[in-house]
Design a protein around this motif. Structure first.
Motif, PDB file in Angstrom:
ATOM      1  N   TYR A  19       0.836  -1.201   0.000  1.00 35.99           N
ATOM      2  CA  TYR A  19       0.000   0.000   0.000  1.00 35.99           C
ATOM      3  C   TYR A  19       0.874   1.255   0.000  1.00 35.99           C
ATOM      4  N   SER A  20       1.952   1.218   0.762  1.00 37.23           N
ATOM      5  CA  SER A  20       2.875   2.348   0.803  1.00 37.23           C
ATOM      6  C   SER A  20       3.461   2.630  -0.578  1.00 37.23           C
ATOM      7  N   ILE A  21       3.853   1.583  -1.276  1.00 40.99           N
ATOM      8  CA  ILE A  21       4.402   1.740  -2.630  1.00 40.99           C
ATOM      9  C   ILE A  21       3.335   2.279  -3.574  1.00 40.99           C
ATOM     10  N   GLN A  22       2.119   1.756  -3.463  1.00 41.46           N
ATOM     11  CA  GLN A  22       1.011   2.239  -4.312  1.00 41.46           C
ATOM     12  C   GLN A  22       0.793   3.735  -4.105  1.00 41.46           C
ATOM     13  N   ILE A  23       0.763   4.180  -2.861  1.00 42.80           N
ATOM     14  CA  ILE A  23       0.576   5.604  -2.559  1.00 42.80           C
ATOM     15  C   ILE A  23       1.768   6.417  -3.060  1.00 42.80           C
ATOM     16  N   GLY A  24       2.981   5.888  -2.868  1.00 40.87           N
ATOM     17  CA  GLY A  24       4.184   6.589  -3.315  1.00 40.87           C
ATOM     18  C   GLY A  24       4.235   6.772  -4.819  1.00 40.87           C
ATOM     19  N   PHE A  28       4.209  10.278  -6.773  1.00 40.19           N
ATOM     20  CA  PHE A  28       5.292  10.564  -7.712  1.00 40.19           C
ATOM     21  C   PHE A  28       4.736  10.950  -9.079  1.00 40.19           C
ATOM     22  N   ALA A  29       3.733  10.224  -9.564  1.00 38.62           N
ATOM     23  CA  ALA A  29       3.113  10.524 -10.860  1.00 38.62           C
ATOM     24  C   ALA A  29       2.478  11.913 -10.849  1.00 38.62           C
ATOM     25  N   GLU A  30       1.836  12.269  -9.749  1.00 38.56           N
ATOM     26  CA  GLU A  30       1.215  13.593  -9.651  1.00 38.56           C
ATOM     27  C   GLU A  30       2.270  14.702  -9.675  1.00 38.56           C
ATOM     28  N   VAL A  31       3.385  14.484  -8.990  1.00 40.09           N
ATOM     29  CA  VAL A  31       4.466  15.479  -8.975  1.00 40.09           C
ATOM     30  C   VAL A  31       5.060  15.643 -10.370  1.00 40.09           C
ATOM     31  N   LYS A  33       3.570  15.006 -13.238  1.00 37.59           N
ATOM     32  CA  LYS A  33       2.554  15.655 -14.076  1.00 37.59           C
ATOM     33  C   LYS A  33       2.543  17.164 -13.834  1.00 37.59           C
ATOM     34  N   GLN A  34       2.604  17.578 -12.570  1.00 39.18           N
ATOM     35  CA  GLN A  34       2.626  19.005 -12.258  1.00 39.18           C
ATOM     36  C   GLN A  34       3.868  19.671 -12.830  1.00 39.18           C
ATOM     37  N   ASN A  35       5.003  18.991 -12.755  1.00 38.62           N
ATOM     38  CA  ASN A  35       6.248  19.543 -13.273  1.00 38.62           C
ATOM     39  C   ASN A  35       6.167  19.719 -14.791  1.00 38.62           C
ATOM     40  N   VAL A  36       5.606  18.738 -15.482  1.00 41.47           N
ATOM     41  CA  VAL A  36       5.464  18.828 -16.941  1.00 41.47           C
ATOM     42  C   VAL A  36       4.540  19.982 -17.307  1.00 41.47           C
ATOM     43  N   LEU A  37       3.433  20.118 -16.587  1.00 37.22           N
ATOM     44  CA  LEU A  37       2.503  21.208 -16.879  1.00 37.22           C
ATOM     45  C   LEU A  37       3.143  22.568 -16.623  1.00 37.22           C
TER      46      LEU A  37
END
Length: 51
Positions: A19-24, A28-31, A33-37
């Motif tokens: 679960y920890s890896i899933q949340i991580g 990470f994907a959200e960060v 995505k924000q950086n690309v935008l």
């Protein structure tokens, strides 16, 4: 990888490593995505619409 902090929990709260890896990975994907935008926004603002 401990990811409890990324969902607003105190450090070490998540005991299930999967679960920890899933949340991580989600965080990470959200960060990324924000950086690309932000990068695209900066390029459009700096270079104009002629990309």
């Amino acid at each position: 990888m401990q990811s409890s902090e990324s969902i607003g929990l105190p450090p070490g709260t998540i005991r299930d490593p999967e679960y920890s890896i899933q949340i991580g990975v989600k965080h990470f994907a959200e960060v990324i995505k924000q950086n690309v935008l932000l990068t695209l926004l900066f390029e459009v603002t700096t270079l104009g619409m002629n990309l």
